[in-house]
Design an enzyme around this catalytic site. Structure first.
Site, short mmCIF file in Angstrom:
data_model
loop_
_atom_site.label_atom_id
_atom_site.label_comp_id
_atom_site.label_asym_id
_atom_site.label_seq_id
_atom_site.Cartn_x
_atom_site.Cartn_y
_atom_site.Cartn_z
N GLY A 8 2.93 14.69 6.42
CA GLY A 8 2.97 13.23 6.51
C GLY A 8 4.07 12.71 5.60
N HIS A 37 29.10 -7.45 12.57
CA HIS A 37 29.91 -6.24 12.71
C HIS A 37 30.78 -6.07 11.47
CE1 HIS A 37 32.38 -3.13 14.50
NE2 HIS A 37 33.43 -3.78 14.04
N GLY A 80 -0.60 -2.57 -11.18
CA GLY A 80 0.35 -2.09 -10.17
C GLY A 80 -0.21 -0.92 -9.36
N GLY A 81 -1.31 -0.34 -9.83
CA GLY A 81 -2.01 0.70 -9.06
C GLY A 81 -1.17 1.93 -8.81
C1 FAD Z 1 3.36 9.71 -3.57
C2 FAD Z 1 3.09 8.44 -2.84
C3 FAD Z 1 4.13 7.74 -2.27
C4 FAD Z 1 3.88 6.55 -1.60
N1 FAD Z 1 4.92 5.87 -1.06
C5 FAD Z 1 4.68 4.72 -0.38
C6 FAD Z 1 5.75 3.97 0.15
O1 FAD Z 1 6.91 4.33 0.03
N2 FAD Z 1 5.46 2.82 0.80
C7 FAD Z 1 4.17 2.37 0.95
O2 FAD Z 1 3.96 1.32 1.55
N3 FAD Z 1 3.13 3.07 0.45
C8 FAD Z 1 3.36 4.22 -0.22
N4 FAD Z 1 2.32 4.90 -0.77
C9 FAD Z 1 0.95 4.36 -0.59
C10 FAD Z 1 0.69 3.22 -1.56
O3 FAD Z 1 0.87 3.68 -2.89
C11 FAD Z 1 -0.71 2.69 -1.36
O4 FAD Z 1 -0.88 2.35 0.00
C12 FAD Z 1 -0.97 1.47 -2.20
O5 FAD Z 1 -0.84 1.76 -3.57
C13 FAD Z 1 -2.37 0.93 -1.92
O6 FAD Z 1 -2.58 -0.20 -2.71
P1 FAD Z 1 -4.06 -0.61 -3.13
O7 FAD Z 1 -3.92 -1.92 -3.85
O8 FAD Z 1 -4.95 -0.56 -1.96
O9 FAD Z 1 -4.55 0.53 -4.11
P2 FAD Z 1 -3.94 1.26 -5.37
O10 FAD Z 1 -2.49 1.07 -5.49
O11 FAD Z 1 -4.45 2.65 -5.29
O12 FAD Z 1 -4.61 0.52 -6.59
C14 FAD Z 1 -5.99 0.58 -6.80
C15 FAD Z 1 -6.26 0.26 -8.25
O13 FAD Z 1 -7.66 0.14 -8.42
C16 FAD Z 1 -7.99 0.69 -9.70
N5 FAD Z 1 -9.42 1.03 -9.65
C17 FAD Z 1 -10.02 1.93 -8.85
N6 FAD Z 1 -11.35 1.93 -9.05
C18 FAD Z 1 -11.59 1.00 -10.00
C19 FAD Z 1 -12.77 0.52 -10.63
N7 FAD Z 1 -13.97 1.00 -10.31
N8 FAD Z 1 -12.65 -0.44 -11.57
C20 FAD Z 1 -11.43 -0.94 -11.91
N9 FAD Z 1 -10.29 -0.52 -11.34
C21 FAD Z 1 -10.37 0.43 -10.39
C22 FAD Z 1 -7.06 1.88 -9.82
O14 FAD Z 1 -6.90 2.24 -11.18
C23 FAD Z 1 -5.78 1.34 -9.20
O15 FAD Z 1 -4.93 0.78 -10.17
C24 FAD Z 1 2.54 6.08 -1.47
C25 FAD Z 1 1.50 6.77 -2.05
C26 FAD Z 1 1.77 7.94 -2.74
C27 FAD Z 1 0.63 8.68 -3.36
#
Ligand code: FAD
Length: 464
Positions: free
Chosen positions: A181, A443, A40-41
């Protein structure tokens, strides 16, 4: 013996990675995902979802405080910080577990560990599932992390990143938020609603710098009314940590300095891509300003290596990451998806009041040489908004004067983060004012303001 060879191998199981994996599995690809921390990142564990859980607690607190306005009484309303945090963490965990279920359901192999590209088609994993894995196509979806400002290094105690700000042990009495931001403003709103004195410092002249100027100004006034102090055109130049507080010296663009003391600082000065230690440079994968360079289908300059989500650049949003994942995998399959159009990605800030937008701001439309028609409709003129007790806000629409094309929509007020999608679909269908004027809105709903805003652009507004 576990599977080590895949059609598609994805590094990172955030929203970009896990959605790409599911779409790949749907298309018949043998799919693996390497994840070093949690399914879920950032989005599900430390971003979108846990912050919305926190903001929901703040919202309910606000309503309880205003119970009288609705003919109700609520006494002894208190804030239990530990319970608020526990609820937020439990929701994050539930959703992360849900991704685990989806991986199993779609027969996607989850590989626990940290991955690195060693050569085209090959990844080395360190950790629980250590080993060498093959992927005909490798998608980098490693996300981003907080940007650290020199001299303002987070320490988990006094200077927080979003990780620490999401799990406070107690509410700080005062807070300095660096950066206005979406992330900075959401935390400012959460803490202020629950009673913290909040100051936000922004280096640019406008808070929420990527939003339409008019909407950002409206937001500033509303947030200031709630007691948030803004210092724009200003930056923190020195931070001095004391026992249980921080004093910061700020400088504005005219060189004037002032000092602010706060219990905690949240550094929310943006995020940077996780591009390090992935073997990208050795393979010749092009990166620029901390993110991997891709085309509209997630292809990097190296055949067989793709990137999606935050690591592939702004806007750094979960829905952008997910959509890039789908487009990337469909293009690999040889389907003909539309390339990702960054102008049609909505952006939402879930503070009180909510802010949502898609497409061009009025300024950018004009700078791009467009002659525009602008429509505005205030929440004050909408029956549902008044019935909800939410009569402050604005819906603004921007059309190309000659073609009637909807160029952008910008909103502030209750539930606008749910409303914006109507305009996103409209823009994707290349709607003009004509089709919108022929659409019937139910509405009483807040969505009627979308219609009225279009009517206003064409001199036909009804309820103001
Ligand atoms: C406080 C906060 C609030 C947010 N609110 C919103 C919101 O309301 N709406 C919205 O759209 N976005 C929001 N975001 C942004 C959103 O969380 C990100 O845009 C989104 O998570 C990006 O998804 P991603 O899959 O690119 O990366 P991520 O979600 O960052 O996932 C990347 C994954 O890769 C894994 N990883 C990294 N390197 C390696 C490696 N070498 N080997 C194996 N695994 C690795 C990490 O552990 C992670 O689980 C928010 C961010 C923050 C910090």
């Amino acid at each position: 013996m576990a599977d080590t060879s895949f059609d598609i191998l994805i590094i990172g199981a955030g929203p970009g990675g896990y959605v790409a994996a599911i779409r790949a599995a749907q298309l018949g690809f043998k799919t693996g995902v390497v994840e070093r921390e949690h399914l879920g990142g950032i989005c599900l564990n430390w971003g979108c979802i846990p912050t919305k859980a926190l903001l929901r607690s703040a919202e309910i607190y606000r309503y309880l405080k205003h119970a009288k306005d609705y003919g109700l009484s609520a006494e002894k309303i208190g804030v239990d910080t530990a319970a608020i945090v526990t609820r937020s963490r439990a929701i994050a965990k539930r959703l992360s577990n849900g991704v685990g279920f989806l991986m199993k359901k779609n027969k996607i192999t989850v590989i626990d560990g940290s991955a690195k590209l060693t050569k085209p088609g090959e990844v080395q994993v360190e950790g629980k599932s250590a080993g060498i894995y093959q992927g005909k196509h490798i998608i980098v979806a490693t996300g981003a992390r907080p940007r650290v400002l020199p001299g303002i290094e987070p320490d988990k105690e006094l200077i927080w990143t979003y990780f620490d700000a999401m799990v406070p042990k107690q509410m700080p009495k005062s807070l300095l938020v660096i950066g206005s931001g979406a992330i900075g403003i959401e935390f400012a709103s959460f803490y202020r609603t629950l009673g913290t004195e909040v100051t936000v410092v922004e280096v640019l002249p406008q808070i929420l710098p990527i939003e339409d100027e008019e909407i950002a100004l409206h937001a500033r006034k509303r947030l200031e009314k709630q007691g948030i102090k803004f210092l724009t055109d200003s930056k923190v130049i020195v931070v001095d940590k004391q026992k249980d507080q921080v004093s910061a010296i700020l400088e504005n663009n005219k060189g004037a300095k002032q000092s602010i003391v706060a219990e905690r600082i949240i550094s929310a000065a943006g995020v940077i891509g996780n591009i390090e230690n992935l073997g990208l440079a050795a393979l010749g994968v092009k990166t620029e300003r901390g993110v991997i360079q891709i085309d509209g289908y997630g292809r990097t300059n190296v055949a067989g290596v793709y990137a999606i989500g935050d690591v592939a650049g702004p806007p750094m949003l979960a829905h952008k990451a997910e959509h890039e994942g789908v487009v990337c995998v469909e293009a690999i399959k040889g389907l003909k998806p539309y390339p990702v159009d960054k102008n049609k990605i909505p952006g939402c800030t879930y503070c009180d009041p909510q802010i949502a937008s898609v497409g061009l701001t009025e300024r950018r439309a004009k700078e791009g040489g467009r002659e525009v028609r602008v429509g505005r409709f205030p929440f004050l003129g909408n029956g549902k908004a008044i019935a909800l007790g939410e009569d402050q806000g604005l819906v603004k629409t921007i059309f190309d004067k000659s073609t009637g094309e909807l160029l952008g929509a910008h909103m502030i007020g209750a539930e606008v983060t749910e409303l914006i999608q109507g305009f996103v679909i409209a823009m994707n269908c290349e709607t003009t004012e004509e089709e919108l004027l022929h659409s019937i809105f139910p509405h009483p709903t807040l969505s009627e303001m979308m219609y009225e805003s279009v009517l206003d652009a064409y001199g036909r507004v009804i309820h103001v």
